[in-house]
Design a protein around this motif. Structure first.
Motif, PDB file in Angstrom:
ATOM      1  N   PHE A 128       0.802  -1.219   0.000  1.00 47.64           N
ATOM      2  CA  PHE A 128       0.000   0.000   0.000  1.00 47.64           C
ATOM      3  C   PHE A 128       0.839   1.274   0.000  1.00 47.64           C
ATOM      4  O   PHE A 128       0.441   2.278  -0.588  1.00 47.64           O
ATOM      5  N   VAL A 129       1.963   1.231   0.676  1.00 43.38           N
ATOM      6  CA  VAL A 129       2.819   2.421   0.767  1.00 43.38           C
ATOM      7  C   VAL A 129       4.277   2.011   0.558  1.00 43.38           C
ATOM      8  O   VAL A 129       4.801   1.179   1.294  1.00 43.38           O
ATOM      9  N   ARG A 191       0.185  -2.899 -10.002  1.00 46.06           N
ATOM     10  CA  ARG A 191       1.066  -1.832  -9.567  1.00 46.06           C
ATOM     11  C   ARG A 191       1.689  -2.125  -8.207  1.00 46.06           C
ATOM     12  O   ARG A 191       2.907  -2.046  -8.033  1.00 46.06           O
ATOM     13  N   GLY A 192       0.859  -2.482  -7.223  1.00 48.30           N
ATOM     14  CA  GLY A 192       1.370  -2.700  -5.871  1.00 48.30           C
ATOM     15  C   GLY A 192       2.348  -3.849  -5.787  1.00 48.30           C
ATOM     16  O   GLY A 192       3.323  -3.789  -5.022  1.00 48.30           O
ATOM     17  N   TYR A 193       2.109  -4.912  -6.581  1.00 43.22           N
ATOM     18  CA  TYR A 193       2.996  -6.075  -6.488  1.00 43.22           C
ATOM     19  C   TYR A 193       3.939  -6.199  -7.695  1.00 43.22           C
ATOM     20  O   TYR A 193       5.146  -6.087  -7.554  1.00 43.22           O
ATOM     21  N   SER A 244       4.017   8.386  -6.640  1.00 44.64           N
ATOM     22  CA  SER A 244       3.507   8.570  -5.277  1.00 44.64           C
ATOM     23  C   SER A 244       3.938   7.474  -4.313  1.00 44.64           C
ATOM     24  O   SER A 244       4.090   7.717  -3.110  1.00 44.64           O
ATOM     25  N   GLY A 245       4.101   6.241  -4.834  1.00 44.50           N
ATOM     26  CA  GLY A 245       4.379   5.105  -3.969  1.00 44.50           C
ATOM     27  C   GLY A 245       3.149   4.666  -3.194  1.00 44.50           C
ATOM     28  O   GLY A 245       3.223   3.776  -2.350  1.00 44.50           O
ATOM     29  N   ARG A 246       2.004   5.263  -3.481  1.00 43.30           N
ATOM     30  CA  ARG A 246       0.754   4.965  -2.775  1.00 43.30           C
ATOM     31  C   ARG A 246      -0.186   4.183  -3.680  1.00 43.30           C
ATOM     32  O   ARG A 246      -0.575   4.663  -4.749  1.00 43.30           O
TER      33      ARG A 246
END
Length: 273
Positions: A128-129, A191-193, A244-246
């Motif tokens: 998530f972050v 995106r997150g993984y 953003s990394g979010r």
């Protein structure tokens, strides 16, 4: 049930205990209402088992943790493709017409796909972050926001869409499913993984392009035009994550594009009838 599932996803980043409790309630209600069966329950036990193994292993064996992470990724992919038995996802909308020029649209509430963030968070604590892979100024973000309607207008220029403003009576149902059971699930996976993992080994831009291409191919069932546009939209979502990394920033770009598409254009595409 669906509100409990959505609430569990919404609280997953903030409080895992509350999120787990809400998920347990959703799973229980899903079993009672025959949306999931013992196959799905067994899958959840496997995921919990993987989680406990990763905790017990800790940093002792990187190979074991990598192996468990691969298993979780395969589970997430199978959930995304609806390949795992035990889920009877209900059809919420059946061949509805958003507008006079729009093609019929059918929508399901996907319990299996909604589980993807839970599965991947076990392997990726920074799901998530994360630290932004690259930075961008105000101009870059402004152009990224403008690119959302621009992409849809490109669809109009290529003949796949038409401008057709409307507010369907079923928008609330669409928004709930699209935000939590589609956008969040897909962004967590791609995106997150995937993009985040690739960024650990190759340049962020190359990771972005590869992930966007994979995202496009995942939409092959809708035809090559959809693959093309999904790939381009994947670049938008990927930039939002990279800058953003979010994860939720990418999710809101994804959800925003889908909502603008539905509210102002033919949805899901222009029907030549």
């Amino acid at each position: 049930m669906w509100y409990f599932l959505a609430a569990s996803l919404l609280s997953l980043r903030v409080n895992k205990i509350i999120s787990g409790f809400l998920l347990a309630v959703a799973v229980g209600l899903g079993y009672v209402n025959q949306v999931i069966d013992y196959h799905a329950l067994f899958l959840l036990l496997v995921v919990v088992g993987n989680y406990l193994l990763m905790i017990s292993v800790g940093e002792k064996s990187r190979k074991i943790k990598e192996g468990l992470s691969c298993i979780n990724l395969l589970i997430a992919l199978a959930l995304a493709l609806h390949l795992i038995p035990g889920f009877d996802n209900p059809k919420v909308l059946d061949s509805v017409i958003a507008g006079s020029q729009s093609a019929p649209f059918t929508m399901y509430y996907n319990f299996d796909k909604a589980l993807i963030p839970f599965v991947l968070l076990i392997s990726m604590k920074t799901l998530f972050v994360a630290k932004p892979a690259k930075q961008s100024g105000v101009l870059g973000w402004a152009l990224l926001i403008v690119s959302v309607p621009a992409l849809l207008l490109l669809g109009v220029a290529l003949g796949g869409l038409r401008i057709e403003p409307h507010l369907p009576a079923w928008f609330a149902q669409f928004a709930l499913a699209n935000l939590f059971f589609v956008s969040l699930a897909e962004e967590a996976l791609f995106r997150g993984y995937v993009q985040q993992r690739l960024t650990q080994f190759i340049s962020p831009v190359l990771a972005l392009l590869i992930t966007s291409a994979l995202f496009g191919v995942m939409h092959y069932a809708g035809g090559w035009l959809l693959v093309f546009f999904a790939g381009l939209s994947g670049i938008i979502y990927g930039l939002a994550w990279m800058w953003s990394g979010r994860l939720w920033v990418a999710v809101m770009f994804h959800f925003g594009l889908n909502c603008i598409h539905l509210l102002f254009f033919t949805y899901p595409f222009y029907s030549r009838h």
